[in-house]
Each structure stands twice: as C-alpha cells, then as structure tokens.
Design a protein around this motif. Sequence first.
Motif, short mmCIF file in Angstrom:
data_model
loop_
_atom_site.label_atom_id
_atom_site.label_comp_id
_atom_site.label_asym_id
_atom_site.label_seq_id
_atom_site.Cartn_x
_atom_site.Cartn_y
_atom_site.Cartn_z
N HIS A 82 87.28 93.68 15.50
CA HIS A 82 87.65 93.43 16.89
C HIS A 82 89.17 93.42 16.96
N ILE A 83 89.72 94.31 17.76
CA ILE A 83 91.17 94.50 17.88
C ILE A 83 91.59 94.13 19.29
N LEU A 84 92.67 93.39 19.39
CA LEU A 84 93.24 93.03 20.69
C LEU A 84 94.58 93.72 20.86
N ILE A 85 94.75 94.43 21.97
CA ILE A 85 96.02 95.08 22.28
C ILE A 85 96.61 94.42 23.52
N GLY A 86 97.84 93.94 23.41
CA GLY A 86 98.54 93.38 24.54
C GLY A 86 99.47 94.42 25.14
N GLY A 87 99.13 94.94 26.32
CA GLY A 87 99.93 95.97 26.98
C GLY A 87 99.28 97.34 26.89
N LEU A 88 98.88 97.88 28.03
CA LEU A 88 98.23 99.20 28.05
C LEU A 88 99.25 100.33 28.08
N GLY A 89 100.38 100.13 28.79
CA GLY A 89 101.39 101.18 28.87
C GLY A 89 100.84 102.48 29.41
N MET A 90 101.08 103.57 28.71
CA MET A 90 100.55 104.88 29.11
C MET A 90 99.34 105.27 28.27
N GLY A 91 98.81 104.33 27.51
CA GLY A 91 97.58 104.57 26.76
C GLY A 91 97.76 105.08 25.35
N PHE A 92 99.00 105.31 24.91
CA PHE A 92 99.22 105.90 23.59
C PHE A 92 98.89 104.92 22.45
N THR A 93 99.25 103.65 22.62
CA THR A 93 98.92 102.67 21.58
C THR A 93 97.41 102.55 21.43
N ALA A 115 96.91 110.65 26.91
CA ALA A 115 96.55 110.20 25.56
C ALA A 115 95.10 110.51 25.23
N GLY A 116 94.48 111.41 26.02
CA GLY A 116 93.11 111.81 25.72
C GLY A 116 92.06 110.89 26.32
N ASN A 117 92.33 110.30 27.46
CA ASN A 117 91.37 109.45 28.16
C ASN A 117 90.82 108.30 27.30
N PRO A 118 91.68 107.51 26.68
CA PRO A 118 91.19 106.47 25.78
C PRO A 118 90.37 105.38 26.48
N LEU A 119 90.59 105.14 27.76
CA LEU A 119 89.81 104.11 28.45
C LEU A 119 88.34 104.49 28.60
N GLN A 120 88.03 105.77 28.41
CA GLN A 120 86.64 106.22 28.52
C GLN A 120 85.86 106.02 27.22
N ASP A 121 86.54 105.64 26.16
CA ASP A 121 85.86 105.40 24.88
C ASP A 121 85.01 104.14 25.00
N ASN A 122 83.76 104.22 24.54
CA ASN A 122 82.85 103.09 24.71
C ASN A 122 83.19 101.90 23.83
N ARG A 123 84.19 102.05 22.96
CA ARG A 123 84.63 100.91 22.15
C ARG A 123 85.61 100.01 22.90
N VAL A 124 86.08 100.47 24.06
CA VAL A 124 87.18 99.82 24.77
C VAL A 124 86.69 98.99 25.94
N SER A 125 87.25 97.78 26.06
CA SER A 125 87.08 96.97 27.26
C SER A 125 88.47 96.53 27.72
N VAL A 126 88.64 96.38 29.04
CA VAL A 126 89.94 96.04 29.61
C VAL A 126 89.88 94.65 30.23
N PHE A 127 90.86 93.83 29.88
CA PHE A 127 91.03 92.51 30.48
C PHE A 127 92.28 92.56 31.35
N GLN A 128 92.11 92.37 32.65
CA GLN A 128 93.26 92.38 33.54
C GLN A 128 93.81 90.96 33.61
N GLY A 129 94.87 90.72 32.85
CA GLY A 129 95.46 89.40 32.77
C GLY A 129 96.38 89.27 31.58
N ASP A 130 96.78 88.06 31.30
CA ASP A 130 97.76 87.74 30.26
C ASP A 130 97.10 87.75 28.88
N VAL A 131 97.64 88.55 27.98
CA VAL A 131 97.10 88.60 26.62
C VAL A 131 97.20 87.24 25.94
N GLY A 132 98.19 86.43 26.36
CA GLY A 132 98.33 85.10 25.80
C GLY A 132 97.12 84.22 26.06
#
Length: 223
Positions: free
Chosen positions: A64-75, A110-127
């Motif tokens: 389980h990986i947590l990314i803080g900051g979506l940016g342009m999707g490259f990370t 970045a190749g439509n990474p948000l469409q990958d079924n491994r990804v979920s988005v949390f709209q809020g503070d990563v903290g």
Amino acid sequence: MRPWKLLDSTTVAGEAHDMKLYQRGDEYSIKTGYSELMNSRMHSSEDILAELGCKPIRHKTDAHILIGGLGMGFTLAEALKHSHKQAKITVAELVPAVIQWNQSHLAALAGNPLQDNRVSVFQGDVGLLMRDNNNEYDAILLDVDNGPEGLTRQENGTLYSLNGLKAAKKALKPKGIFAVWSAFPEPRFTKRMKQAGFQTTEVPCRAHSKKGSKHMVWLGVNA
C-alpha cells in the motif's frame, strides 16, 4: 513561439493568487501568479522520487503506497510502473481542480494513471491520512509544494516539521520507505529526518534528465 493558452483557473485556500493551467502546443504549465509550480517537460526528479520509493517493494503483492500531491500525474505513473499489479496506491490531492485536470486536460500526459484500478484518490490533506493510519503504508511519497519550504507556510508546514515526520514514520510499516521531493537541497531537513528516526539518504537529481535545475530527493527507511 506559440503563446500560452489559459485552459482553466481555480482559487486555492490561503493563496493570494489563483492557480492556473496553461497549454502551449503539447506542453502544459501550472502557475500561481508569476511562479511556475510544474511543467510537463520537467519531471525527471519526480520520476526518481517514485522509483526510489517503490522499487524496494515492487514484488510485494499487498503493498500500500501513499502519494502526497498528484501534480500532473508523473509521480503516480512512475509509482505504478514500479509496483506490483496487485498493489494499492492512494493519492492525496488538496486542490479539487488538480484532480479534475488530471481527468481531462492532463490525462494523457502520463498515460492516464488515474484509470489504473490500483489507484484511489483522496481529495484532502495527505497529513490527515498519515495521522489517522498507523502501520498502514509500505511507502509514502511526498511531493507537496516545493519541498521543506513548506516549513514557512502554515498550510503545509506541519508535514515537514518534526511532528509531521514522526506522523509519517508512525503511518509506515516497519522498514517502510519515506521519500520526499524538493526543488532545492536543505541540510536542516536531512538532520530533521534523522532526528525523527529515519535512516536517511540524500539523492541529488535534475529537473529534466541530466539538465535543468538541481532538485533533491530524501529517502528514509523506517528503522
């Protein structure tokens, strides 16, 4: 040279200027005021952040990986590249418009990474996710603002404070990876990482391949 075309803009709480998305040909830029926050041509250091953070656990099926900051999707795209096909990645993004742009104008960059079924988005503070989850993440990748500069900003300063780093450590599993991106070196932050209990390595890198501005990635292991 083609002029920049304004695609969209949004207000950001606590910021004096709107955040704006521009396009020029196949190049995109996100700015606030006269400051460019990110550019689609320069993401090598973000790629390195994700590679360093994810490769050590790339064979872990339940990672389980947590990314803080979506940016342009490259990370996110690079994290998916270096993660198991059964891994789970949560992306926390504070600005709703950035999520919307990654689902529309920026989706193909970045190749439509948000469409990958491994990804979920949390709209809020990563903290919030770090403080509310103990021993949850195998890796945390932090790409917020310009790095530890957030120490001087009320909105994100706690992420880079000693208490914020301790919260990240607590949210990680034993031997978990904490990787932090910055637009500049900051020796004081290296000391703070170590003070929080991370085995810490500094990784200098460039904004664009082997050229461009000098950036920094800190790699910490939850010892």
